[in-house]
Motif scaffolding. Structure first.
Motif, mmCIF file in Angstrom:
data_model
loop_
_atom_site.group_PDB
_atom_site.id
_atom_site.type_symbol
_atom_site.label_atom_id
_atom_site.label_comp_id
_atom_site.label_asym_id
_atom_site.label_seq_id
_atom_site.Cartn_x
_atom_site.Cartn_y
_atom_site.Cartn_z
ATOM 1 N N ARG A 254 0.827 -1.201 0.000
ATOM 2 C CA ARG A 254 0.000 0.000 0.000
ATOM 3 C C ARG A 254 0.866 1.257 0.000
ATOM 4 O O ARG A 254 0.549 2.242 -0.677
ATOM 5 C CB ARG A 254 -0.953 0.016 1.200
ATOM 6 N N LYS A 255 1.965 1.219 0.726
ATOM 7 C CA LYS A 255 2.859 2.373 0.775
ATOM 8 C C LYS A 255 3.421 2.662 -0.615
ATOM 9 O O LYS A 255 3.594 3.824 -0.997
ATOM 10 C CB LYS A 255 3.984 2.108 1.769
ATOM 11 N N GLU A 258 0.677 4.322 -2.552
ATOM 12 C CA GLU A 258 0.527 5.697 -2.083
ATOM 13 C C GLU A 258 1.626 6.601 -2.627
ATOM 14 O O GLU A 258 1.382 7.770 -2.958
ATOM 15 C CB GLU A 258 0.522 5.727 -0.555
#
Length: 326
Positions: A254-255, A258
């Protein structure tokens, strides 16, 4: 007609009418103003595969009693579709569409906006001249829905919080509404008692069409690099494959996603990395399953229609949507 039929085969029963639609489009946008003529000529060379007019004309022949107004309705419908593309390109500052320069790239951003308005207004003027209030209502409703869809997309403040429900609402307004209208206009031009069934068919086909389109954006590769083109990711747009994958991916993955959405400049390697994350977390399979559900609903909507060539071509268009590669 066999499953997996080409669009050319699907269009065969109405090929001559599609040629009339193209000629009618040119008549509708004709103008004594040289600049309008130049932009119109460019746009007409950019027109796509006439899929929406195809749905309209086939729907009008479901009972094998098509009305002549179907040609004008199909031309007006395609011009409204073209207007939405012109406005989309203006909003996104896109330089290319279908490998050709957009209006805002070839002329100017201002001309692009005004030309989109011109296409809308002239198309609706010709519908008014037909004197069919129900057809006019259907087209203006679709135009309003598409406009609200654009506003809905622009209003997304936090793309990675975009929900599946919001995604369906968006594609229903931006894509499915016009396909529904295409089939409804066809029903009004020769198969009125199947108005609701054909409208339901068009809407569900449109939903499947857009999900397929969003999947293509992840799976298409650039010839120059062999890596995914990922135009939606480059524009920080969240579609169904990523929506599902976000629910499954690790904190580290997810990072990385993002980071891409926080970057103004996105590289091919960044895109390829996020595409792999989406694939590894079942995003493609999930989107394909939802696409198949809408396709099945479209198929069911045709079940009560008479067994005509037009109905079989409409049915084959479901397979075409599911299997297309461009």
């Amino acid at each position: 007609m066999p499953a997996g039929a080409s669009l050319q085969a699907i269009q065969l029963p109405i090929r001559d009418k599609l040629d009339e639609v193209s000629k009618t489009m040119a008549v509708i946008v004709a103008s004594d103003l040289p600049l309008v003529g130049q932009v119109s000529a460019h746009l007409l060379t950019m027109r796509g595969k006439l899929f929406r007019p195809t749905l309209l004309l086939l729907s009008s022949q479901v009972e094998e009693r098509p009305k002549k107004q179907a040609i004008t309705l199909a031309a007006a419908l395609e011009l409204i579709h073209l207007a939405t593309l012109v406005h989309d390109d203006a909003v996104d500052h896109s330089a290319l569409r279908r490998g050709m320069p957009t209006v805002n790239a070839m002329f100017s951003h201002q001309i692009s906006v005004i030309m989109g308005d011109f296409l809308y207004s002239t198309a609706l003027t010709h519908i008014v001249e037909l004197g069919d209030l129900q057809a006019l209502q259907a087209l203006t409703r679709a135009s309003t829905e598409m406009t609200l869809g654009e506003m809905r997309q622009l209003a997304v403040a936090h793309p990675l919080k975009f929900t599946e429900r919001e995604y369906y609402a968006l594609i229903r307004s931006k894509t499915a509404s016009l396909m529904r209208t295409a089939c409804e206009l066809g029903a009004l031009s020769g198969a009125r008692r199947y108005y609701d069934a054909l409208g339901n068919f068009g809407e569900n086909l449109g939903m499947a069409f857009q999900i397929a389109d969003d999947l293509l954006d992840y799976r298409e590769v650039k010839e120059t690099t062999g890596k995914p083109s990922g135009l939606d990711l480059r524009e920080h747009k969240v579609t169904l494959p990523l929506i599902h994958a976000l629910r499954e991916m690790s904190a580290a993955e997810r990072k990385e996603v993002e980071r891409l959405f926080a970057s103004e400049e996105v590289s091919d390697d960044d895109i390829a990395s996020v595409v792999r994350i989406v694939a590894d977390n079942g995003g493609f399979e999930y989107a394909r399953e939802r696409e198949e559900e809408f396709a099945e609903r479209a198929h069911d909507a045709l079940s009560g229609l008479p067994d005509t060539v037009a109905r079989r071509s409409l049915s084959a268009s479901i397979s075409y949507v599911m299997e297309r590669h461009s």
